[in-house]
Design a protein around this motif. Structure first.
Motif, PDB file in Angstrom:
ATOM      1  N   UNK A  82     -39.671 -71.967  25.015  1.00 30.00           N
ATOM      2  CA  UNK A  82     -39.195 -70.597  24.933  1.00 30.00           C
ATOM      3  C   UNK A  82     -37.717 -70.623  24.597  1.00 30.00           C
ATOM      4  N   UNK A  83     -37.459 -70.641  23.287  1.00 27.32           N
ATOM      5  CA  UNK A  83     -36.072 -70.646  22.876  1.00 27.32           C
ATOM      6  C   UNK A  83     -35.829 -69.473  21.929  1.00 27.32           C
ATOM      7  N   UNK A  84     -34.599 -69.241  21.659  1.00 27.05           N
ATOM      8  CA  UNK A  84     -34.230 -68.121  20.797  1.00 27.05           C
ATOM      9  C   UNK A  84     -34.804 -68.318  19.399  1.00 27.05           C
ATOM     10  N   UNK A  85     -35.363 -67.188  18.852  1.00 25.64           N
ATOM     11  CA  UNK A  85     -35.991 -67.239  17.534  1.00 25.64           C
ATOM     12  C   UNK A  85     -34.914 -67.392  16.484  1.00 25.64           C
ATOM     13  N   UNK A  86     -35.200 -68.239  15.544  1.00 27.56           N
ATOM     14  CA  UNK A  86     -34.232 -68.437  14.477  1.00 27.56           C
ATOM     15  C   UNK A  86     -34.200 -67.227  13.540  1.00 27.56           C
ATOM     16  N   UNK A  87     -33.049 -67.002  12.930  1.00 29.38           N
ATOM     17  CA  UNK A  87     -32.856 -65.852  12.040  1.00 29.38           C
ATOM     18  C   UNK A  87     -33.746 -65.950  10.810  1.00 29.38           C
ATOM     19  N   UNK A  88     -33.995 -67.161  10.375  1.00 26.24           N
ATOM     20  CA  UNK A  88     -34.849 -67.335   9.194  1.00 26.24           C
ATOM     21  C   UNK A  88     -36.261 -66.826   9.448  1.00 26.24           C
ATOM     22  N   UNK A  89     -36.747 -66.992  10.718  1.00 22.78           N
ATOM     23  CA  UNK A  89     -38.081 -66.492  11.049  1.00 22.78           C
ATOM     24  C   UNK A  89     -38.111 -64.966  10.997  1.00 22.78           C
ATOM     25  N   UNK A  90     -37.063 -64.310  11.470  1.00 20.09           N
ATOM     26  CA  UNK A  90     -36.986 -62.854  11.402  1.00 20.09           C
ATOM     27  C   UNK A  90     -36.913 -62.367   9.956  1.00 20.09           C
ATOM     28  N   UNK A  91     -36.186 -63.154   9.131  1.00 21.52           N
ATOM     29  CA  UNK A  91     -36.099 -62.779   7.718  1.00 21.52           C
ATOM     30  C   UNK A  91     -37.472 -62.799   7.062  1.00 21.52           C
ATOM     31  N   UNK A  92     -38.253 -63.852   7.406  1.00 23.74           N
ATOM     32  CA  UNK A  92     -39.588 -63.935   6.816  1.00 23.74           C
ATOM     33  C   UNK A  92     -40.477 -62.793   7.306  1.00 23.74           C
ATOM     34  N   UNK A  93     -40.335 -62.444   8.586  1.00 22.04           N
ATOM     35  CA  UNK A  93     -41.116 -61.330   9.115  1.00 22.04           C
ATOM     36  C   UNK A  93     -40.748 -60.011   8.425  1.00 22.04           C
ATOM     37  N   UNK A  94     -39.450 -59.863   8.148  1.00 22.89           N
ATOM     38  CA  UNK A  94     -38.998 -58.629   7.512  1.00 22.89           C
ATOM     39  C   UNK A  94     -39.530 -58.495   6.086  1.00 22.89           C
ATOM     40  N   UNK A  95     -39.744 -59.640   5.420  1.00 25.10           N
ATOM     41  CA  UNK A  95     -40.315 -59.573   4.073  1.00 25.10           C
ATOM     42  C   UNK A  95     -41.688 -58.910   4.109  1.00 25.10           C
ATOM     43  N   UNK A  96     -42.492 -59.249   5.150  1.00 26.07           N
ATOM     44  CA  UNK A  96     -43.792 -58.597   5.296  1.00 26.07           C
ATOM     45  C   UNK A  96     -43.635 -57.116   5.644  1.00 26.07           C
ATOM     46  N   UNK A  97     -42.656 -56.826   6.507  1.00 22.80           N
ATOM     47  CA  UNK A  97     -42.424 -55.435   6.908  1.00 22.80           C
ATOM     48  C   UNK A  97     -42.044 -54.593   5.694  1.00 22.80           C
ATOM     49  N   UNK A  98     -41.210 -55.160   4.806  1.00 16.40           N
ATOM     50  CA  UNK A  98     -40.802 -54.416   3.614  1.00 16.40           C
ATOM     51  C   UNK A  98     -41.996 -54.031   2.746  1.00 16.40           C
ATOM     52  N   UNK A  99     -43.089 -54.771   2.878  1.00 13.34           N
ATOM     53  CA  UNK A  99     -44.286 -54.495   2.083  1.00 13.34           C
ATOM     54  C   UNK A  99     -45.332 -53.702   2.855  1.00 13.34           C
ATOM     55  N   UNK A 100     -44.951 -53.203   4.043  1.00  9.00           N
ATOM     56  CA  UNK A 100     -45.866 -52.406   4.833  1.00  9.00           C
ATOM     57  C   UNK A 100     -46.879 -53.216   5.591  1.00  9.00           C
ATOM     58  N   UNK A 101     -46.608 -54.536   5.785  1.00 12.96           N
ATOM     59  CA  UNK A 101     -47.543 -55.438   6.469  1.00 12.96           C
ATOM     60  C   UNK A 101     -46.922 -55.840   7.806  1.00 12.96           C
ATOM     61  N   UNK A 102     -47.744 -55.954   8.830  1.00 18.33           N
ATOM     62  CA  UNK A 102     -47.252 -56.396  10.131  1.00 18.33           C
ATOM     63  C   UNK A 102     -46.882 -57.871  10.089  1.00 18.33           C
ATOM     64  N   UNK A 103     -45.763 -58.190  10.724  1.00 15.02           N
ATOM     65  CA  UNK A 103     -45.375 -59.589  10.860  1.00 15.02           C
ATOM     66  C   UNK A 103     -45.846 -60.140  12.202  1.00 15.02           C
ATOM     67  N   UNK A 104     -45.387 -61.370  12.522  1.00 19.56           N
ATOM     68  CA  UNK A 104     -45.749 -61.997  13.798  1.00 19.56           C
ATOM     69  C   UNK A 104     -44.996 -61.343  14.953  1.00 19.56           C
ATOM     70  N   UNK A 105     -43.737 -61.015  14.716  1.00 22.67           N
ATOM     71  CA  UNK A 105     -42.906 -60.478  15.795  1.00 22.67           C
ATOM     72  C   UNK A 105     -42.595 -58.991  15.612  1.00 22.67           C
ATOM     73  N   UNK A 106     -42.795 -58.486  14.431  1.00 23.94           N
ATOM     74  CA  UNK A 106     -42.480 -57.078  14.147  1.00 23.94           C
ATOM     75  C   UNK A 106     -43.763 -56.408  13.670  1.00 23.94           C
ATOM     76  N   UNK A 107     -44.208 -55.415  14.449  1.00 22.31           N
ATOM     77  CA  UNK A 107     -45.480 -54.761  14.148  1.00 22.31           C
ATOM     78  C   UNK A 107     -45.289 -53.238  14.119  1.00 22.31           C
ATOM     79  N   UNK A 108     -46.160 -52.601  13.356  1.00 20.54           N
ATOM     80  CA  UNK A 108     -46.097 -51.144  13.207  1.00 20.54           C
ATOM     81  C   UNK A 108     -46.946 -50.493  14.289  1.00 20.54           C
ATOM     82  N   UNK A 109     -46.393 -49.497  14.975  1.00 21.90           N
ATOM     83  CA  UNK A 109     -47.100 -48.735  15.997  1.00 21.90           C
ATOM     84  C   UNK A 109     -47.509 -47.388  15.430  1.00 21.90           C
ATOM     85  N   UNK A 110     -48.805 -47.102  15.466  1.00 22.36           N
ATOM     86  CA  UNK A 110     -49.309 -45.850  14.916  1.00 22.36           C
ATOM     87  C   UNK A 110     -48.855 -44.648  15.737  1.00 22.36           C
TER      88      UNK A 110
END
Length: 683
Positions: A22-50
């Motif tokens: 359990x360590x701090x998430x690297x910024x690169x992982x958040x960047x990759x998650x945001x790429x999915x978010x930008x396309x309207x897709x849920x990431x591993x750590x960032x998800x859309x709530x209806x």
């Protein structure tokens, strides 16, 4: 859809889960998650709530507050994309069902075109993230840098989201109008962006406009254009009601004056093609013009003005030359409005005996023959044969007791395309004017007959001394009636009809730029002759019923005078017969009159003593009634707001004969009231 680098990110997360670290998430992982978010897709750590309609970061991960704030700000791009993309997908689905208009499809296409640029940015960002995973990421893309890189896209998607929200329930020209409103924004970048979108959105709109002003065809299957077609318009009102402007579809950059010109162009082209049978001119001289597109309003106005002038001039030229509009208007003025004096005089004299009969004894073919005789006997015979063929006789509906005068009317037949101006409603107004003028002419004819009888019978009736003062009074009253009638006719025929006709010709020559303005000029002419000619309904003045009663009183007076003259002439014949009998018997040496003759002579004397006072009372009643009704009419005219009507009051009573006597009566009544003793209070 860009997905490179996703495998490395997944492997990294799986290793952390297996090791239980359990360590701090690297910024690169958040960047990759945001790429999915930008396309309207849920990431591993960032998800859309209806429920909340937002993106939520997994609370179990350990990131700093500033990092969480940056991620939240960046998720706005995904929310905006989801909103815009949902509208695009919904529109594409409706497009397959053929329920979306062409402008709506163009709006969807413009949004898709902007999203292509957006996906291009995502691909670039994803390529940067994949490259930095294999190299040193310390100097590469970060959340802060990503926020800077996406600012322009966020601004564009914000505007696209606002447009989607505003235009969701709109279609056609309403979409163009709504999007155009944002060209007034203070930010030049936003103005440029909206302008570029409008060039795509408005393309079908301008194609419809181009087809309308160059070909006169309304190609609008989804009712998106600001000009609409009314399929229920009747032929007589086709110009006015077949096509109309829908203001809810009118963009603000096309003002109402310009929209009316556009409407007039298409209507004129349709009119030339279908009503005037002038399709050949349209093929040779029209249908060629500059392509219309959104942008330069001045160029658009120039193209519309050129088309407007060309079609309007051609239409007016055909109406005046080929279809002889002015000739028909002149014919209506001469025949329906009684401007052809010699023809009306011949017609009145020829029809007088027949029209005095009951209405149910008239036959149209007999009246038509009389009409043709009157035409051949007057200068009307030199008129255009086409005009004379249109002149006809009409018998109105009658009730029991009506005479031919009450049901006779002239008619003038109008066909296409002149019936666009002279509609059945307009012709009905002309016929009302004819009926009034014809009634005035009938009263003039009756008064002329009464005057002739007074003149020819004056010497014959002179021996009846007891009637001399009464017959002199009849001549005075008839002179008053003739003066009233001549002044009324002069006012209507010259002050009203001729002056209004002159204004109509000036309006046609100087101000008639299209068919609408021509119709408007004629409508004003008709309004002037009906209002100033005392025909228009006016609740405060109510002059037409007063005039009708006045004319009826004159006719009744003429009938009463004829009865008096008939009796007087019969009395003269009786006295002459007795005188001749006495003279014959005297020459034979007999008594001039016997006891039997004197007995028979006494009976007519008794009838004279009973009948003549009754006839004189009737004449006096109608004479007093005429003066009273004329005084009431003068009071009404003098209070009118129109200066012409007040001038008519002056012409009818230039020496204040009627108004003065009325004032005298009023003054004397006031004096008698003032000097009357107070009512008695005694029991």
């Amino acid at each position: 859809m860009p997905t490179s680098g996703a495998t490395a990110y997944t492997n990294l997360m799986n290793e952390q889960a297996r090791s239980g670290q359990q360590r701090e998430v690297e910024e690169s992982a958040l960047l990759r998650d945001l790429i999915f978010v930008f396309q309207g897709i849920n990431g591993k750590m960032i998800k859309y709530e209806e429920e909340s309609g937002t993106y939520v970061i997994d609370p179990s991960i350990n990131i700093t507050r500033s990092t969480r704030g940056l991620v939240t700000r960046l998720t706005e791009l995904g929310l905006l994309y989801r909103k815009v993309n949902a509208y695009v997908q919904e529109t594409l689905k409706l497009q397959k069902q053929e329920t979306v208009g062409l402008v709506g499809q163009s709006f969807c296409s413009a949004l898709q075109h902007e999203l292509v640029d957006y996906f291009r940015l995502i691909a670039i960002l994803e390529a940067h993230i994949a490259k930095e995973t294999d190299t040193d990421a310390s100097k590469g893309l970060t959340l802060k840098r990503l926020l800077v890189w996406t600012q322009d896209s966020i601004q564009r998607l914000r505007l696209m989201s606002v447009l989607v929200e505003c235009c969701h329930d709109l279609h056609g020209g309403a979409i163009v109008a709504m999007v155009h409103d944002y060209t007034q924004h203070g930010d030049p970048l936003i103005q440029q962006f909206v302008h570029k979108m409008l060039e795509r959105i408005a393309t079908p709109f301008y194609v419809m406009m181009q087809r309308w002003i160059y070909e006169g065809e309304l190609e609008d299957p989804r009712t998106e254009f600001f000009i609409a077609h009314n399929p229920f318009a009747v032929e007589e009102d086709s110009w006015q009601k077949e096509y109309y402007i829908r203001e809810e579809m009118l963009p603000i950059f096309i003002g109402k004056p310009l929209a009316r010109k556009i409407l007039s162009i298409g209507k004129s082209l349709n009119f030339l093609r279908h009503k005037c049978d002038d399709a050949e001119w349209l093929l040779q001289h029209h249908g060629v013009g500059k392509p219309l597109k959104y942008g330069d309003i001045a160029e658009l106005e120039g193209s519309i003005d050129a088309a407007y002038v060309g079609t309007s001039q051609r239409l007016l030229y055909l109406l005046v030359t080929k279809f002889k509009l002015l000739d028909h208007l002149k014919a209506i003025k001469r025949y329906i409005l009684l401007g052809q004096g010699d023809f009306i005089q011949h017609l009145m004299e020829a029809l007088g005996p027949n029209l005095s009969q009951p209405a149910n004894t008239l036959f149209r073919h007999n009246l038509t023959g009389t009409l043709e005789t009157a035409l051949r006997s007057s200068n009307a015979q030199f008129d255009d044969p086409d005009v004379l063929r249109r002149l006809d006789v009409r018998l109105l509906e009658f009730t029991s007791g009506d005479s031919g005068w009450d049901v006779f009317s002239l008619d003038y037949h109008i066909n296409s395309p002149i019936n666009t101006i002279l509609t059945p409603k307009v012709m009905n107004e002309y016929l009302k004017m004819f009926n009034f003028l014809w009634r005035v002419k009938r009263v003039e004819y009756a008064l002329s007959s009464a005057w002739r009888r007074q003149t020819t019978s004056a010497r014959a009736i002179r021996p009846i001394l007891e009637l001399v003062p009464e017959l002199h009074q009849c001549r005075i009253v008839c002179s008053e009636m003739i003066h009233f009638l001549y002044q009324l006719q002069y006012y209507i025929l010259f002050e009203v009809l001729e002056c209004s006709w002159d204004e109509l010709l000036k309006a046609i020559d100087n101000n008639a730029t299209d068919l609408d303005s021509l119709i408007q000029a004629h409508a004003k002419y008709l309004s002037d002759i009906t209002s100033k000619g005392l025909l228009a309904p006016s609740p405060e003045l109510n002059m037409m019923p007063r005039l009708q009663d006045l004319l009826g009183t004159i006719l009744n007076y003429k009938i009463a005078q004829d009865n008096l003259y008939n009796y007087a002439l019969a009395e003269i014949e009786r006295r002459d017969r007795l005188a001749q009998t006495a003279d014959r018997r005297t020459r034979l040496g007999q008594w001039g009159l016997t006891d039997q003759d004197e007995t028979l002579d006494r009976i007519p004397d008794e009838q004279f003593e009973e009948l003549v006072p009754s006839l004189l009372r009737t004449l006096n009643k109608y004479s007093v009634q005429f003066k009273r009704e004329l005084s009431d009419l003068l009071i009404t005219l003098s209070a009118a707001g129109d200066s012409d009507l007040r001038f008519l009051s002056f012409r009818l009573d230039f020496n204040e004969f009627y108004m003065g006597s009325l004032k005298g009566v009023t003054t004397s009544s006031k004096k008698s009231t003032a000097t009357a003793p107070p009512p008695s209070t005694a029991p």
